[in-house]
Design a protein around this motif. Structure first.
Motif, PDB file in Angstrom:
ATOM      1  N   LEU A  49       0.891  -1.247   0.033  1.00  0.00           N
ATOM      2  CA  LEU A  49      -0.104  -0.218  -0.141  1.00  0.00           C
ATOM      3  C   LEU A  49       0.986   1.335   0.173  1.00  0.00           C
ATOM      4  N   ASP A  50       0.390   2.213  -0.496  1.00  0.00           N
ATOM      5  CA  ASP A  50       0.875   3.641  -0.482  1.00  0.00           C
ATOM      6  C   ASP A  50       0.725   4.035   0.925  1.00  0.00           C
ATOM      7  N   ASP A  51       1.744   4.846   0.935  1.00  0.00           N
ATOM      8  CA  ASP A  51       1.771   5.532   2.695  1.00  0.00           C
ATOM      9  C   ASP A  51       0.697   6.142   3.053  1.00  0.00           C
ATOM     10  N   ASP A  52      -0.007   6.809   1.989  1.00  0.00           N
ATOM     11  CA  ASP A  52      -1.085   7.730   2.094  1.00  0.00           C
ATOM     12  C   ASP A  52      -2.429   6.992   1.798  1.00  0.00           C
ATOM     13  N   PHE A  53      -2.502   5.726   1.699  1.00  0.00           N
ATOM     14  CA  PHE A  53      -3.719   5.045   1.448  1.00  0.00           C
ATOM     15  C   PHE A  53      -5.032   5.412   2.104  1.00  0.00           C
ATOM     16  N   ARG A  54      -4.726   5.895   3.382  1.00  0.00           N
ATOM     17  CA  ARG A  54      -6.060   6.165   4.184  1.00  0.00           C
ATOM     18  C   ARG A  54      -6.725   7.501   3.516  1.00  0.00           C
ATOM     19  N   ASN A  55      -5.944   8.308   2.691  1.00  0.00           N
ATOM     20  CA  ASN A  55      -6.335   9.600   2.261  1.00  0.00           C
ATOM     21  C   ASN A  55      -6.874   9.533   1.059  1.00  0.00           C
ATOM     22  N   LYS A  56      -6.536   8.591   0.280  1.00  0.00           N
ATOM     23  CA  LYS A  56      -7.139   8.556  -1.130  1.00  0.00           C
ATOM     24  C   LYS A  56      -8.471   7.691  -1.226  1.00  0.00           C
ATOM     25  N   GLN A  57      -9.314   8.515  -2.102  1.00  0.00           N
ATOM     26  CA  GLN A  57     -10.573   8.007  -2.571  1.00  0.00           C
ATOM     27  C   GLN A  57     -10.466   7.054  -3.752  1.00  0.00           C
ATOM     28  N   PRO A  58     -11.028   5.972  -3.608  1.00  0.00           N
ATOM     29  CA  PRO A  58     -10.982   5.012  -4.664  1.00  0.00           C
ATOM     30  C   PRO A  58     -11.539   5.460  -6.046  1.00  0.00           C
ATOM     31  N   GLU A  59     -11.011   5.168  -7.107  1.00  0.00           N
ATOM     32  CA  GLU A  59     -11.367   5.530  -8.317  1.00  0.00           C
ATOM     33  C   GLU A  59     -12.638   4.720  -8.604  1.00  0.00           C
ATOM     34  N   ARG A  60     -13.291   5.305  -9.719  1.00  0.00           N
ATOM     35  CA  ARG A  60     -14.945   4.412 -10.000  1.00  0.00           C
ATOM     36  C   ARG A  60     -14.457   3.016 -10.495  1.00  0.00           C
ATOM     37  N   PRO A  61     -15.127   2.007 -10.108  1.00  0.00           N
ATOM     38  CA  PRO A  61     -15.079   0.758 -10.509  1.00  0.00           C
ATOM     39  C   PRO A  61     -15.500   0.464 -12.277  1.00  0.00           C
ATOM     40  N   SER A  62     -14.721  -0.328 -12.827  1.00  0.00           N
ATOM     41  CA  SER A  62     -15.062  -0.565 -14.257  1.00  0.00           C
ATOM     42  C   SER A  62     -16.112  -1.312 -14.755  1.00  0.00           C
ATOM     43  N   HIS A  63     -16.500  -2.445 -13.694  1.00  0.00           N
ATOM     44  CA  HIS A  63     -17.337  -3.535 -13.918  1.00  0.00           C
ATOM     45  C   HIS A  63     -18.919  -3.047 -13.944  1.00  0.00           C
ATOM     46  N   ALA A 117      -7.553  -5.513  -0.085  1.00  0.00           N
ATOM     47  CA  ALA A 117      -9.202  -5.346   0.369  1.00  0.00           C
ATOM     48  C   ALA A 117      -9.467  -4.910   1.491  1.00  0.00           C
ATOM     49  N   LEU A 118      -8.595  -5.266   2.653  1.00  0.00           N
ATOM     50  CA  LEU A 118      -8.781  -4.672   3.974  1.00  0.00           C
ATOM     51  C   LEU A 118      -8.462  -3.216   3.746  1.00  0.00           C
ATOM     52  N   SER A 119      -7.554  -2.673   3.226  1.00  0.00           N
ATOM     53  CA  SER A 119      -7.293  -1.378   3.009  1.00  0.00           C
ATOM     54  C   SER A 119      -8.398  -0.438   2.495  1.00  0.00           C
ATOM     55  N   THR A 120      -9.525  -1.027   1.653  1.00  0.00           N
ATOM     56  CA  THR A 120     -10.775  -0.075   1.575  1.00  0.00           C
ATOM     57  C   THR A 120     -11.544  -0.315   2.330  1.00  0.00           C
ATOM     58  N   GLY A 121     -11.660  -1.094   3.446  1.00  0.00           N
ATOM     59  CA  GLY A 121     -12.569  -1.320   4.353  1.00  0.00           C
ATOM     60  C   GLY A 121     -13.596  -2.092   4.222  1.00  0.00           C
ATOM     61  N   THR A 122     -13.891  -2.327   2.853  1.00  0.00           N
ATOM     62  CA  THR A 122     -14.833  -3.638   2.612  1.00  0.00           C
ATOM     63  C   THR A 122     -14.791  -4.779   3.460  1.00  0.00           C
ATOM     64  N   SER A 171     -10.717  -1.503  11.987  1.00  0.00           N
ATOM     65  CA  SER A 171     -10.133  -2.727  12.416  1.00  0.00           C
ATOM     66  C   SER A 171      -9.251  -3.293  10.932  1.00  0.00           C
ATOM     67  N   ARG A 172     -10.079  -3.307  10.012  1.00  0.00           N
ATOM     68  CA  ARG A 172      -9.671  -3.788   8.954  1.00  0.00           C
ATOM     69  C   ARG A 172      -8.724  -3.055   8.171  1.00  0.00           C
ATOM     70  N   ILE A 173      -8.932  -1.711   8.037  1.00  0.00           N
ATOM     71  CA  ILE A 173      -7.951  -0.567   7.624  1.00  0.00           C
ATOM     72  C   ILE A 173      -6.684  -0.591   8.361  1.00  0.00           C
ATOM     73  N   ASN A 174      -6.846  -0.694   9.851  1.00  0.00           N
ATOM     74  CA  ASN A 174      -5.714  -0.767  10.763  1.00  0.00           C
ATOM     75  C   ASN A 174      -4.867  -1.955  10.349  1.00  0.00           C
ATOM     76  N   ALA A 175      -5.349  -3.280  10.145  1.00  0.00           N
ATOM     77  CA  ALA A 175      -4.666  -4.324   9.935  1.00  0.00           C
ATOM     78  C   ALA A 175      -3.962  -4.361   8.659  1.00  0.00           C
ATOM     79  N   ALA A 176      -4.375  -3.560   7.796  1.00  0.00           N
ATOM     80  CA  ALA A 176      -3.683  -3.342   6.406  1.00  0.00           C
ATOM     81  C   ALA A 176      -2.525  -2.359   6.404  1.00  0.00           C
ATOM     82  N   ALA A 177      -2.629  -1.459   7.480  1.00  0.00           N
ATOM     83  CA  ALA A 177      -1.596  -0.450   7.654  1.00  0.00           C
ATOM     84  C   ALA A 177      -0.103  -0.833   7.741  1.00  0.00           C
ATOM     85  N   ARG A 178      -0.004  -2.078   8.271  1.00  0.00           N
ATOM     86  CA  ARG A 178       1.124  -2.496   8.431  1.00  0.00           C
ATOM     87  C   ARG A 178       1.951  -2.702   7.204  1.00  0.00           C
TER      88      ARG A 178
END
Length: 370
Positions: A174-188, A288-293, A343-350
């Motif tokens: 993950l990028d170091d600033d992943f928490r501050n990034k809004q996901p792009e629009r999905p393509s599917h 996946a964890l980093s998105t909070g899903t 909790s999911r996002i925090n687990a991804a931060a490592r």
């Protein structure tokens, strides 16, 4: 500034190739001079390699035939540390480093569960590499860098490698600033205009990923409005499509191929599932964890138990158990999306670049562990 070299066969669409490209960029961000060398060349991730990373392609017709050219390159270009990735590349790099007198600076890495991965590729030279690699790992001066504690332990338990022959470094997922990034629009289309809940999985269409179990679990879910998307390419496409038809869910299962932005797709989904039979340290699960899903994972060797803290962050189920997998998916879909989101996002931060780079530099340069 340290002069560092990463050795790969190419930059194809695999997880190891993606992680090595990310690692090269993260090492540059940390102030190092980085060269990424490909024994063959090209691949999907080559176009996304950070322009600050120097790229070298040997254009060898086969990995094993790159030994002379790699030895000449290592002899002519002295690096503070050299890192090879993937077992067959490790063997080539060890021989070339020995011939070039640079073995003391060479580090090799294992990206997957050795005892399982050695059975995947039927190529004779690859099988031979898996046969001789453990012996070489006993003889080289630097410990093998493993992507998880489970991968390291598997190497010790199933080969002649000893505890002192291995060390661990996390993937830079993950990028170091992943928490501050809004996901792009999905393509599917199913995620752009949702008419019901959507489950997403990502990975090669290969036996390792257990997508046959996932489709079987999906078919048993009672809600006929739920859909399943599996992003990835591989040899099992037709077999998986036939299974979906046999189970009567072909109209609700889509295999659209590789996606350039899995984070965008997963972020828009209602649940992500890792159905693997074995892994090293599953990057798709971290993403996946980093998105909070909400996520569900098999308790496969190795990685998910560590990443999900033994099931505290998200459900873990037995491998090849479609009933248990279906129950866990149904539970996640019936639970508030916000429950345990942080909790999911925090687990991804490592697995942020900066954190992972420190573990690699500690291994490559013999620094104290962070």
């Amino acid at each position: 500034m340290k002069k560092l070299l990463i050795i790969l066969h190419d930059l194809s669409a695999g997880g190891a190739e993606k992680m090595m490209a990310r690692l090269a960029s993260a090492l540059v961000d940390a102030g190092n001079d980085v060269t990424l060398l490909m024994l063959t060349g090209g691949g999907l991730h080559a176009a996304h390699l950070d322009p600050r990373v120097k790229k070298v392609e040997l254009h060898s017709p086969r990995t094993v035939r790159a030994v002379p050219a790699l030895a000449r390159f290592l002899r002519a270009n002295r690096f503070d540390a050299q890192l090879a990735a993937l077992t067959h590349v490790n063997v080539v790099a060890i021989v070339a480093a020995l011939l070039s007198g640079t073995l003391a600076r060479l580090h090799v890495s294992e990206r997957n569960a050795f005892s399982h991965d050695k059975h995947v590729n039927p190529d004779f030279m690859v099988r031979l590499a898996y046969l001789v690699a453990p012996l070489l790992y006993r003889l080289i001066p630097n410990p093998v860098i493993c992507v998880s504690q489970g991968v390291a332990q598997d190497l010790i338990n199933t080969t002649i490698a000893r505890r002192q022959d291995v060390t661990i470094a996390d993937n830079p997922v993950l990028d170091d600033d992943f928490r501050n990034k809004q996901p792009e629009r999905p393509s599917h289309r199913w995620l752009l205009k949702k008419s019901g809940r959507v489950i997403v999985a990502v990975g090669r269409l290969a036996p390792q990923k257990g997508f046959d179990t996932l489709i079987s679990a999906f078919a048993s879910l009672p809600d006929a409005n739920i859909r399943l998307i599996i992003f990835g390419e591989g040899t099992l496409r037709e077999q998986l499509q036939n299974l979906a038809r046999t189970l009567g869910v072909a109209d609700r299962v889509d295999l659209p191929g590789y996606t350039n932005d899995p984070l965008a797709e997963v972020a828009a989904a209602d649940c992500f599932v890792l159905s693997s039979r074995f892994e090293g340290s599953p990057n798709a699960l971290v993403e996946a964890l980093s998105t909070g899903t909400p996520v569900v994972s098999t308790r496969c060797p190795h990685g998910p138990q560590d990443i999900l803290i033994g099931g505290l962050v998200a459900p873990l189920v037995a491998v090849d158990d479609p009933v248990a997998l279906a129950q866990a998916i149904a539970l996640q879909l019936s639970t508030s999306r916000d429950l345990q989101r942080q909790s999911r996002i925090n687990a991804a931060a490592r697995f942020m670049n900066a954190c992972a780079v420190e573990t690699y530099l500690a291994a490559l340069l013999r620094r104290p562990s962070p």
